[in-house]
Design an enzyme around this catalytic site. Structure first.
Site, PDB file in Angstrom:
ATOM      1  CD  GLU A 151      -3.136  -1.049   2.021  1.00  0.00           C
ATOM      2  OE1 GLU A 151      -2.984  -0.460   3.096  1.00  0.00           O
ATOM      3  OE2 GLU A 151      -4.222  -1.553   1.680  1.00  0.00           O
ATOM      4  CD  GLU A 314      -4.308  -6.056   2.479  1.00  0.00           C
ATOM      5  OE1 GLU A 314      -5.050  -5.353   3.197  1.00  0.00           O
ATOM      6  OE2 GLU A 314      -3.072  -5.932   2.451  1.00  0.00           O
TER       7      GLU A 314
HETATM    8  C1  GAL Z   1      -4.650  -2.755   4.799  1.00  0.00           C
HETATM    9  C2  GAL Z   1      -3.222  -3.244   4.934  1.00  0.00           C
HETATM   10  C3  GAL Z   1      -3.136  -4.489   5.777  1.00  0.00           C
HETATM   11  C4  GAL Z   1      -3.915  -4.306   7.035  1.00  0.00           C
HETATM   12  C5  GAL Z   1      -5.353  -3.980   6.690  1.00  0.00           C
HETATM   13  C6  GAL Z   1      -6.234  -3.796   7.910  1.00  0.00           C
HETATM   14  O1  GAL Z   1      -4.684  -1.403   4.472  1.00  0.00           O
HETATM   15  O2  GAL Z   1      -2.658  -3.510   3.679  1.00  0.00           O
HETATM   16  O3  GAL Z   1      -1.784  -4.748   6.071  1.00  0.00           O
HETATM   17  O4  GAL Z   1      -3.313  -3.298   7.771  1.00  0.00           O
HETATM   18  O5  GAL Z   1      -5.379  -2.785   5.963  1.00  0.00           O
HETATM   19  O6  GAL Z   1      -5.969  -2.631   8.622  1.00  0.00           O
END
Ligand code: GAL
Length: 688
Positions: A151, A314
């Site tokens: 990110e 994700e």
């Molecule tokens: C995303 C990140 C993950 C985790 C998730 C939940 O932005 O890539 O590593 O932090 O959010 O907060």
């Protein structure tokens, strides 16, 4: 050529952190993943101290064992480069790698993303760890691809370390050549900001009232974007050299970053992180008839513009929460599955849940994965397993299809970035986009969200019947020409207030509003007001005698017609400018251009859509309730799958216009059919 994920079957996956768990759990974890239809895991993206526990001492044992075991279970692996989390030994020895606030205070060890892209020292360390990892894992049979960092520009998207100021100075020299040109572009004569030596040039710094030079602030955002891209390229160049048979991606869509160029210059395809429950923070939850989690489809449409087929690295797999912030509720039963198909409808051909098991320690102990701390069965695991089973059955036929839309919502990076500082147009962008998207969604008219790039051509827009470009304040001559060609060739273009009055430096033009678009629209703005303080948004009434009215929020411009063939469609019905034109339509060539002298309310978008009588492709499939999102993904032979996603917490019924098969269940459907709360149907016309 668009950079997109090329997959021959759908891959369902999960983010996994072997370094956070007892090694004894791994085999059981992998076995259960496979059983539930998971084929790919992403690992490693925060594990720098595991790979390099001390400066120059590399250790691959833990991940070798984790990867070998994953491979033995038939899992594929996406390896993350760990550069989002510089180790303590690194920042202690080289504090100059730390990012700083605008006030010059360093971020410290204890979270993540505390580094800056421009530190030469940091870049060296990153290049080394990436090269060592790539060399070590290039031949590992489990690995299919790499995720660069994690990110880029998340958590903070501004950088003010000394290295950034230095790099910005060099960037400005390269861009402007002379201080005279820089002073001119930044309007430096205003308030005697004129620079007389390059050493005086910096990124924006702390100023009274927090108001920097706006032209400098715009260049700063362009520079940050270039910095992030060059940082990604540093890594992708190494990965391509050392592991050319692996693909390269990165995840997330964040501010001050041209993700299109990032993808073109460094990636094989783009990946997105989809957390629809964030709607309560970033979405339209406060508005009437909110889209809530359905609002996320707008984000996914923006991702599709970068990579038509992409990966969701994700996908939200439970309630969210850091210990001290981002409190998000639990998804309702069925919602995780719905969101997975929301991603798929919009172009995802690979989806990984975040994360396998909820962390027992650290900042994210409330950011829930599929498994709870107790590691026993739960409803989230059951839901993901149901998705795994379905995708296992249909995954081969599902991928590689194209999302079909004939409406484009246009944006561009310059206006997005300029609008972050300049609230006089920036504040209009979000509400207008949201109003349009919601009204299109509720009419079941699929839309693409498109970033108009500097090298864009009218050809790229020619497939769209309607293009809405809400508030393109910065407009170049080239863009104005492109829009005119689009209209003359048959497109319908809709523009809103604050269009066209700035050039690329963000300086205002000595032209009547709407500046660069005035000739095209056939109108001039003769008076205007910001709707602020005690000013109420005016009412606007259609000129067709229907008595229909709607609101004109945030900014009101009154118009005078300048060109023949321009018709006043609606006029203000309140305020001191009652009776003055507010909405015009000009027929030009084969197409038409509309100008609305305000920010777009939902009422305005709805009225324009009614007047255009734009059909929904859903009509060929059936009569759908408003709660259901409709969209089509088409294969190379023109075969269509219609996705019906029910965002409501209750069953909804619909009426089919043709006989269909539900691809998910094999059920034959005709006439009246129903969907449960948060249900999903994927329809294919029945064979004749
Ligand atoms: C995303 C990140 C993950 C985790 C998730 C939940 O932005 O890539 O590593 O932090 O959010 O907060």
């Amino acid at each position: 050529m668009a950079r997109k994920l090329e997959a021959d079957r759908f891959a369902l996956g999960v983010c996994y952190y072997p370094e956070q768990w007892d090694e004894k759990l791994w085999a059981d974890d992998y076995r259960r993943m496979k059983e539930m239809g998971i084929d790919v895991v992403r690992v490693g993206e925060f594990a720098w101290t595991i790979f390099e526990p001390a400066d120059g001492a590399f250790e691959f044992g833990l991940f070798d064992r984790a990867l070998d075991l994953a491979h033995a279970h038939g899992l594929q692996v996406i390896m993350g480069t760990p550069t989002a989390t510089p180790p303590a030994w690194l920042t202690q020895a080289h504090p100059e790698v730390l990012n700083k606030t605008q006030d010059g205070l360093a971020y410290h060890h204890g979270m993540r993303r505390h580094y800056t892209y421009n530190s030469a020292v940091y870049r060296e360390y990153c290049a080394r760890i990436v090269r060592r990892m790539a060399e070590h894992y290039a031949r590992h049979p489990a690995i299919v691809g790499w995720q660069i960092d994690n990110e880029l520009n998340c958590e903070t998207d501004v950088f003010y370390a000394d290295a950034d100021h230095d790099a910005f100075r060099a960037w400005c020299r390269e861009k402007y050549g002379t201080l005279g040109a820089l002073n001119e572009a930044w309007g430096a004569v205003f308030w005697s900001q004129t620079y007389t030596a390059w050493e005086q040039v910096h990124l924006t710094r702390k100023t009274a009232a927090g108001s920097p030079n706006p032209h400098q602030a715009l260049d700063e955002k362009r520079f940050i974007s270039d910095s992030a891209i060059s940082f990604a390229k540093l890594q992708s160049d190494i990965l391509r050299e050392v592991a050319p048979h692996h693909w390269v991606t990165t995840n997330g869509l964040f501010g001050n970053l041209d993700s299109h160029r990032l993808t073109e210059e460094t990636l094989d395809f783009f990946s997105y992180d989809s957390y629809p429950l964030f709607y309560s923070i970033f979405g339209d939850a406060q508005e009437p008839e909110p889209m809530r989690d359905r609002w996320w489809s707008l984000n996914l449409s923006g991702v599709r513009d970068i990579s038509p087929n992409f990966c969701v690295m994700e996908q939200q797999a439970g309630p969210g929460g850091w210990t001290n912030r981002i409190q998000l509720p639990s998804p309702y039963p069925g919602q995780m599955r719905l969101w997975t198909y929301q991603s798929i409808l919009h172009g995802a051909d690979m989806v990984l849940y975040f994360r396998w098991r909820t962390a027992k320690f650290g900042t994210e102990i409330y950011w829930h994965g599929l498994n709870d701390y107790h590691n026993g069965p739960n409803r989230r695991l059951r839901e993901a397993a149901a998705v795994g089973e379905e995708l296992g059955r249909i995954g081969e036929r599902l991928v590689g299809r194209t999302y079909k839309a004939n409406v484009a919502l246009l944006e561009d990076y310059d206006n997005e970035w300029d609008g972050r500082l300049d609230t006089m147009h920036g504040a209009l962008r979000g509400p207008s986009l949201s109003a349009w998207y919601k009204r299109l969604q509720y009419r079941h008219i699929p839309a693409d969200k498109i970033k108009l790039r500097r090298d864009a051509t009218a050809n790229g827009l020619s497939g769209y019947r309607l293009a809405v470009y809400p508030h393109p304040t910065i407009m170049t001559e080239r863009t104005a020409e492109l829009l005119e060609t689009y209209v003359r060739d048959g497109g319908i273009l809709v523009l809103g207030a604050r269009t066209g009055y700035k050039d690329e430096t963000g300086r205002c033009r000595m032209m009547p509003f709407p500046g660069m678009a005035a000739a095209l629209c056939g109108v001039h703005v003769d008076d205007f007001t910001l709707i602020a303080g005690d000013r109420e948004p005016a009412d606007v009434a259609l000129a067709d005698g229907s008595g229909r009215t709607f609101k004109a929020p945030l900014f009101n411009e009154t118009l005078t017609v300048q060109a023949e063939g321009t018709e006043v469609v609606a006029a203000y019905a309140s305020g001191w400018y009652a009776g003055r034109p507010a909405l015009t339509r000009r027929k030009l060539g084969q197409g038409e251009v509309w100008y609305f002298g305000a920010s777009f309310s939902e009422g305005a978008a709805e009225a324009i859509l009614d007047l255009l009588d734009l059909p929904s492709p859903a009509a060929d499939w059936g009569k759908l309730p408003r709660e259901v999102e409709f969209g089509i993904r088409e294969d190379a032979a023109g075969g269509q799958w219609a996705y019906l996603l029910n965002y409501a917490d209750r069953e909804v019924a619909f009426e089919l216009a043709r006989d269909c098969v539900d691809v998910l269940t094999g059920e034959r459907l005709s006439g009246r059919a129903a969907m449960p709360a948060f249900g999903v149907r994927i329809l294919e016309p029945s064979p004749q």
